[in-house]
Design a protein around this motif. Structure first.
Motif, PDB file in Angstrom:
ATOM      1  N   PRO A  69      41.780  43.985  20.040  1.00 42.81           N
ATOM      2  CA  PRO A  69      43.225  43.544  20.234  1.00 42.81           C
ATOM      3  C   PRO A  69      43.388  42.168  19.550  1.00 42.81           C
ATOM      4  O   PRO A  69      42.427  41.381  19.447  1.00 42.81           O
ATOM      5  N   ASP A  70      44.647  41.782  19.211  1.00 39.85           N
ATOM      6  CA  ASP A  70      45.055  40.724  18.768  1.00 39.85           C
ATOM      7  C   ASP A  70      45.477  39.569  19.942  1.00 39.85           C
ATOM      8  O   ASP A  70      46.426  39.616  20.348  1.00 39.85           O
ATOM      9  N   LEU A  71      44.451  38.968  20.089  1.00 41.42           N
ATOM     10  CA  LEU A  71      44.575  38.039  21.341  1.00 41.42           C
ATOM     11  C   LEU A  71      45.761  36.889  21.203  1.00 41.42           C
ATOM     12  O   LEU A  71      46.551  36.590  22.077  1.00 41.42           O
ATOM     13  N   VAL A 119      52.334  35.496  29.364  1.00 44.48           N
ATOM     14  CA  VAL A 119      51.474  36.508  30.047  1.00 44.48           C
ATOM     15  C   VAL A 119      49.897  36.187  30.167  1.00 44.48           C
ATOM     16  O   VAL A 119      49.453  36.430  31.318  1.00 44.48           O
ATOM     17  N   ALA A 120      49.279  35.420  29.030  1.00 43.49           N
ATOM     18  CA  ALA A 120      47.893  34.843  29.267  1.00 43.49           C
ATOM     19  C   ALA A 120      47.633  34.003  30.592  1.00 43.49           C
ATOM     20  O   ALA A 120      46.699  33.871  31.191  1.00 43.49           O
ATOM     21  N   ARG A 121      48.766  33.193  30.844  1.00 40.48           N
ATOM     22  CA  ARG A 121      48.772  32.226  31.914  1.00 40.48           C
ATOM     23  C   ARG A 121      48.539  32.972  33.154  1.00 40.48           C
ATOM     24  O   ARG A 121      47.964  32.381  34.188  1.00 40.48           O
ATOM     25  N   ARG A 122      49.278  34.070  33.315  1.00 43.58           N
ATOM     26  CA  ARG A 122      49.220  34.676  34.606  1.00 43.58           C
ATOM     27  C   ARG A 122      48.179  35.401  34.551  1.00 43.58           C
ATOM     28  O   ARG A 122      47.864  36.147  35.954  1.00 43.58           O
ATOM     29  N   ALA A 123      47.720  35.948  33.748  1.00 42.40           N
ATOM     30  CA  ALA A 123      46.436  37.058  33.753  1.00 42.40           C
ATOM     31  C   ALA A 123      45.295  36.312  34.330  1.00 42.40           C
ATOM     32  O   ALA A 123      44.834  35.271  34.152  1.00 42.40           O
ATOM     33  N   LYS A 124      44.712  37.369  35.114  1.00 41.26           N
ATOM     34  CA  LYS A 124      43.404  36.759  36.020  1.00 41.26           C
ATOM     35  C   LYS A 124      42.315  37.417  35.496  1.00 41.26           C
ATOM     36  O   LYS A 124      41.129  37.083  35.522  1.00 41.26           O
ATOM     37  N   ALA A 146      36.642  32.051  23.949  1.00 40.99           N
ATOM     38  CA  ALA A 146      37.467  31.015  23.904  1.00 40.99           C
ATOM     39  C   ALA A 146      38.694  30.994  24.547  1.00 40.99           C
ATOM     40  O   ALA A 146      38.920  30.393  25.307  1.00 40.99           O
ATOM     41  N   PHE A 147      39.152  32.307  24.637  1.00 38.15           N
ATOM     42  CA  PHE A 147      40.511  32.852  25.123  1.00 38.15           C
ATOM     43  C   PHE A 147      40.477  32.796  26.494  1.00 38.15           C
ATOM     44  O   PHE A 147      41.227  32.135  27.229  1.00 38.15           O
ATOM     45  N   ALA A 148      39.182  33.266  27.177  1.00 38.56           N
ATOM     46  CA  ALA A 148      38.999  33.272  28.487  1.00 38.56           C
ATOM     47  C   ALA A 148      38.874  31.826  29.211  1.00 38.56           C
ATOM     48  O   ALA A 148      39.249  31.794  30.125  1.00 38.56           O
ATOM     49  N   ARG A 149      38.508  31.044  28.490  1.00 44.13           N
ATOM     50  CA  ARG A 149      38.020  29.852  29.039  1.00 44.13           C
ATOM     51  C   ARG A 149      39.471  28.810  29.008  1.00 44.13           C
ATOM     52  O   ARG A 149      39.914  28.448  29.902  1.00 44.13           O
ATOM     53  N   GLU A 150      40.252  29.035  27.856  1.00 46.52           N
ATOM     54  CA  GLU A 150      41.486  28.310  27.673  1.00 46.52           C
ATOM     55  C   GLU A 150      42.770  28.888  28.760  1.00 46.52           C
ATOM     56  O   GLU A 150      43.133  28.051  29.652  1.00 46.52           O
ATOM     57  N   PHE A 151      42.474  30.144  29.102  1.00 45.81           N
ATOM     58  CA  PHE A 151      43.416  30.797  30.169  1.00 45.81           C
ATOM     59  C   PHE A 151      42.968  30.982  31.695  1.00 45.81           C
ATOM     60  O   PHE A 151      43.522  31.675  32.430  1.00 45.81           O
ATOM     61  N   ASN A 152      41.594  30.547  31.565  1.00 44.73           N
ATOM     62  CA  ASN A 152      40.863  31.000  32.895  1.00 44.73           C
ATOM     63  C   ASN A 152      41.040  32.419  33.424  1.00 44.73           C
ATOM     64  O   ASN A 152      41.477  32.874  34.456  1.00 44.73           O
ATOM     65  N   ILE A 153      40.425  33.131  32.663  1.00 47.85           N
ATOM     66  CA  ILE A 153      40.506  34.721  32.741  1.00 47.85           C
ATOM     67  C   ILE A 153      39.076  35.130  32.839  1.00 47.85           C
ATOM     68  O   ILE A 153      38.240  34.895  32.090  1.00 47.85           O
ATOM     69  N   LEU A 154      38.834  36.169  33.644  1.00 55.05           N
ATOM     70  CA  LEU A 154      37.655  36.757  34.048  1.00 55.05           C
ATOM     71  C   LEU A 154      37.556  37.803  32.934  1.00 55.05           C
ATOM     72  O   LEU A 154      38.447  38.719  33.086  1.00 55.05           O
ATOM     73  N   VAL A 155      36.509  37.907  31.937  1.00 55.11           N
ATOM     74  CA  VAL A 155      36.302  39.001  31.211  1.00 55.11           C
ATOM     75  C   VAL A 155      35.469  40.325  31.693  1.00 55.11           C
ATOM     76  O   VAL A 155      34.366  39.971  32.397  1.00 55.11           O
ATOM     77  N   CYS A 156      36.037  41.355  31.743  1.00 51.65           N
ATOM     78  CA  CYS A 156      35.254  42.462  32.276  1.00 51.65           C
ATOM     79  C   CYS A 156      34.764  43.547  31.044  1.00 51.65           C
ATOM     80  O   CYS A 156      35.593  44.130  30.575  1.00 51.65           O
ATOM     81  N   HIS A 157      33.846  43.524  30.563  1.00 53.07           N
ATOM     82  CA  HIS A 157      33.304  44.225  29.307  1.00 53.07           C
ATOM     83  C   HIS A 157      32.581  45.344  29.822  1.00 53.07           C
ATOM     84  O   HIS A 157      31.694  45.355  30.441  1.00 53.07           O
ATOM     85  N   ASP A 158      32.979  46.368  29.326  1.00 51.48           N
ATOM     86  CA  ASP A 158      32.509  47.526  29.663  1.00 51.48           C
ATOM     87  C   ASP A 158      31.705  48.206  28.529  1.00 51.48           C
ATOM     88  O   ASP A 158      32.297  48.567  27.168  1.00 51.48           O
TER      89      ASP A 158
END
Ligand SMILES: *Cc1c(COP(=O)(O)O)cnc(C)c1O
Length: 392
Positions: free
Chosen positions: A155-157, A164-169, A194-206
């Motif tokens: 994906p192109d972050l 959208v990134a701000r709203r994403a959890k 870096a993206f997850a830190r900036e927008f406070n997003i939990l990354v779920c990697h499968d």
């Protein structure tokens, strides 16, 4: 009687494979010999030493009672040991690993831990349908991140709108990838951190296909990247490396906060997996690991047969370095569904229409390598004879 179903159930996307499944049934009923490349489920048996461990542990009455929902400490330790050996990642088995009843179970339930109605979750498109499905059941809104061939299906972050990134959890990712067979490197994972830190997003990697790799390629764990453990949780299972899809045993590892949340949610829903099955999965993780290499060698041979056959017909596919899938464009003039129907009609071969994995899957089809090698050869002969060369 007619009972009104909950909105959450009614809001699940329509099941897109219904039409092709009906067609398959009709053809079978009419006596057609169908070869299905549609199902991603290992056809080889579970290795013997794993089955033997189940039998032994099933005979021990200590395993006949309720297990703990989070998994035995010995099981979580075996997962932590495997992470250390395989990826050089250190995990605390008490706080950073939780057992799952198959990784699908955890992938669906993590959404219940972090998503409220109206929350946004970033989901790959095309992708494993459980990411969006679990999120929708929790009332959340999936935002689809396009996976495009020209970007190697990453994906192109930077294309995700800031609002959208701000709203994403949460964000779901899956490499090696189903359905595209694409892989991701550590540099991409570092971008994700870096993206997850900036927008406070939990990354779920499968990482379900981390062990199904070819030609010397070794898939990295998301957790290998500095800072990943603070922002991410990784799902994996015994299903694919050890041909154990029917056994239902997996794990989630990483971010202690997310592991605790998932374990707490699960303690309200299930009572864990049969301990004898946990012991069996431990036997898989402990080795001998050559069994995994043998499994991969079989898929590699089939991959070569399939890709070389399609390329001889006009496709220009590269051989995927991981997963047991081949993802390919449909020839001009077809949709995903019309192509799958034509191949079924003319050759008696089932391929999966790509649109079943999301809107961006339109224009593609997926073939699975989990079919007997002789039958796969036969399927390719039929394509050569009855579908013929195609032009792109
Ligand atoms: C097969 C698969 C899984 C594994 O599912 P289990 O529940 O562990 O059997 C997870 N993710 C993807 C993308 C898969 O294809």
């Amino acid at each position: 009687m007619r009972f009104e179903q909950a909105k959450r159930l009614k809001s699940l996307p329509p099941y897109l494979f219904a039409r092709i499944e009906k067609l398959i049934e009709e053809k079978r009923a009419a006596g057609m010999d169908i070869i299905s490349l549609g199902i991603g489920d290992p056809d080889q048996p579970t290795p013997e030493h794993i089955v033997a461990e189940l039998i032994k542990e099933a005979q021990n009455p200590a395993n006949h009672q309720y297990p703990s929902s989070a998994g035995m400490l010995a099981y979580r330790q075996a997962v932590a040991d495997w992470y250390a050996r395989r990826f050089g990642v250190q995990l605390d088995p008490r706080t950073e690993v939780v057992a799952l009843i198959g990784s699908k179970e955890g992938i669906a339930h993590i959404s219940w831990c972090y998503l409220d109605p109206g929350d946004v979750v970033l989901v790959p498109d095309p992708g494993y349908p459980v990411y969006a499905g679990g999120a929708i059941l929790a009332g959340a809104e999936p935002y689809y991140m396009p996976l495009e061939e020209k970007r190697g299906y990453l994906p192109d972050l930077s294309a995700i709108p800031t609002a959208v990134a701000r709203r994403a959890k949460m964000m779901f990712l899956n490499y090696p990838n189903n359905p595209t067979g694409a892989v991701a490197d550590r540099a991409f994972f570092a971008e994700v951190v870096a993206f997850a830190r900036e927008f406070n997003i939990l990354v779920c990697h499968d990482a379900a296909y981390s062990e199904v790799t070819f030609d010397g390629y070794r898939a990295p764990s998301f957790l290998e990247v500095p800072g990943a453990k603070e922002v991410g949780i990784e799902f994996n299972s015994a299903s694919k490396p050890f041909n154990m899809t029917g056994w239902r045993i997996g794990w989630a590892a990483g971010c202690a906060e997310a592991v605790e949340a998932l374990a707490r949610l699960k303690s309200n829903l299930d009572s864990g997996q049969f301990q004898a099955i946990q012991y069996a999965a431990m036997a898989g993780l402990k080795g001998p690991y050559e069994v995994v290499e043998r499994v991969c060698a079989v898929y590699r041979e089939r991959r070569d047969i399939l890709v070389e056959a399609l390329n001889s017909l006009g496709w220009k596919l590269e051989k995927p370095r991981a997963t047991f899938y081949v993802w390919a464009p449909v020839p001009p003039g077809y949709t995903s569904e019309s192509f799958a129907e034509m191949v079924l009609e003319k050759a008696g071969v089932v391929v999966t229409p790509g649109n079943g994995y999301g809107p961006r899957g339109e224009g593609y089809f997926r073939m699975s390598l989990t079919v007997d090698t002789g039958r796969l050869r036969e399927a390719m002969e039929r394509l050569k004879k009855n579908v013929g060369p195609v032009r792109f």
